[in-house]
Design an enzyme around this catalytic site. Sequence first.
Site, short mmCIF file in Angstrom:
data_model
loop_
_atom_site.label_atom_id
_atom_site.label_comp_id
_atom_site.label_asym_id
_atom_site.label_seq_id
_atom_site.Cartn_x
_atom_site.Cartn_y
_atom_site.Cartn_z
N ALA A 7 4.19 -2.39 -23.11
CA ALA A 7 2.89 -2.28 -22.44
C ALA A 7 1.88 -1.56 -23.33
O ALA A 7 1.02 -0.83 -22.83
CB ALA A 7 3.05 -1.54 -21.12
N GLY A 9 -0.16 -3.08 -25.73
CA GLY A 9 -1.20 -3.92 -26.30
C GLY A 9 -2.59 -3.66 -25.77
O GLY A 9 -2.79 -3.18 -24.65
N ASN A 163 9.37 -19.38 -25.49
CA ASN A 163 9.97 -18.06 -25.34
C ASN A 163 9.21 -17.29 -24.26
O ASN A 163 7.99 -17.17 -24.32
CB ASN A 163 9.89 -17.32 -26.67
CG ASN A 163 10.31 -15.87 -26.55
OD1 ASN A 163 11.16 -15.53 -25.74
ND2 ASN A 163 9.72 -15.02 -27.39
N ARG A 322 -10.33 5.95 7.89
CA ARG A 322 -10.12 6.52 6.57
C ARG A 322 -8.80 7.28 6.51
O ARG A 322 -8.13 7.48 7.53
CB ARG A 322 -11.31 7.42 6.22
CG ARG A 322 -12.60 6.62 5.99
CD ARG A 322 -13.82 7.52 5.92
NE ARG A 322 -13.69 8.52 4.85
CZ ARG A 322 -14.51 9.55 4.72
NH1 ARG A 322 -15.51 9.74 5.58
NH2 ARG A 322 -14.33 10.42 3.74
N HIS A 352 -18.37 2.91 20.25
CA HIS A 352 -19.65 2.53 19.67
C HIS A 352 -20.22 3.64 18.78
O HIS A 352 -20.31 4.80 19.21
CB HIS A 352 -20.72 2.23 20.74
CG HIS A 352 -20.20 1.62 21.98
ND1 HIS A 352 -19.98 0.27 22.10
CD2 HIS A 352 -19.84 2.17 23.17
CE1 HIS A 352 -19.53 0.01 23.32
NE2 HIS A 352 -19.42 1.14 23.99
#
Length: 446
Positions: A7, A9, A163, A322, A352
């Site tokens: 990982a 690159g 591959n 939240r 409301h």
Amino acid sequence: MTAIILAAGLGKRMKSEIPKVVHSILGLPMINWVLRAVKKAGIENIIVVTGYKAEIVEALLPEDVKTVRQVKQLGTGHAVMVAQDAVMDDEVIVLTGDAPLISPETLINLYKIRREKDYDVVVASTFQEDPTGYGRIVRENGKLRIIEEKDASEEIKRIKEINSGIYVFKSDFLKDALKKINNNNNQKEYYLTDTVALAEKATAHVIEDPTEVLGVNNRVQLAEIQKIAQKKINERLMLNGITIVDPDTTYISPDVEIGQDTVIEPMTFILGKTKIGNNCLIGPMTRIIDSSIDDSVSIIRSEVEQAIIKSGARVGPFSRLRPGTTLLENTKIGNFVEVKKSTIGRNSKAQHLTYLGDATIGEDVNIGAGTITCNYDGVRKHQTIIENNSFIGSNCSLVAPVKIGEGSVVGAGSVITDDVPPYSLALGRGRQVIKEGRYKNKEKGE
């Protein structure tokens, strides 16, 4: 068994300021898709090779995953060289962090094949109608080679067996082979693929589902692979008794759990480690992240994040729950209501235009339209407590810290700054004054 996940690159074709493996598919970064498959395959010793902006990748990894840094990206072979000192097992499986759809079953099958005939290396291959971008599997005189496309002749480029970038090695062979490879190629890199030609016993195992080994090199491919993952996940859920009204517009993370007879309406995102019970109605146009939802809950056109919702609750339309929100049984949260870090008791309702933050609300409480818990003084957050069977009239401001006692009523339009004793009426508003006829003879312009 040790797994090495490459990982490091840059991913130039992604045209991004973040590492390629950090880009998400259905809410989960690519590197975490690969980690998920490796762990489900029963592999516990995991090494991730990081490089470009390593700290971003490493922040996504669990604590039990080891990391090593490839400071200079000198090829896949060099990446494995960097990691080999951390290998403690007799077998090593090497994967890339940008091929997120590999399944645990395929990984298990690969290492079983290696063990059965004591191969030095087993390469996972597949056939692609358009093999552009992939190294080709070359089988000659009982030997196996892998030629990277950048170094391939036109004849080799016509080969359709590719591959996958997934290998299972015998550890001793891998250590010896890495000492023998060089960077005499067009890219001046150390290719892990060159180790395959050094093996006395090597085989390429063809994976039946070619989508498992598809890699991501650009954002078009990222979208294509997300579409494949979306189809697989949605089909699995539908075959297990969940109704997804429009699978093409429903996006569900791989670790989501959903119970039978739940209906998912269009334009819905269910992400993270969300759990949803039986007989729920979710959507349309809803997003749920890392939440726990019991049976018989409806959530319509709303956002829910890190919340707990108990059975029979009704949320929406246009509600926002939240983190830290808990809705107990049969609560009702209606349109344009926001709840944060609060617990709403059984049978209570806020239907409301309301904000409830840092609040504990008891059972059978009515929160009138326009009620606000004023929880923040500019420095600290404060708590509001509303006890059972209370009634809060419309357009009230409850200035925290404050407590509304059991069975109390707060008159509409009140600003409440002091605690209200149980079974009391609280009024905190200016007296209405009427001057009858005051403007009866008012001339225009006066």
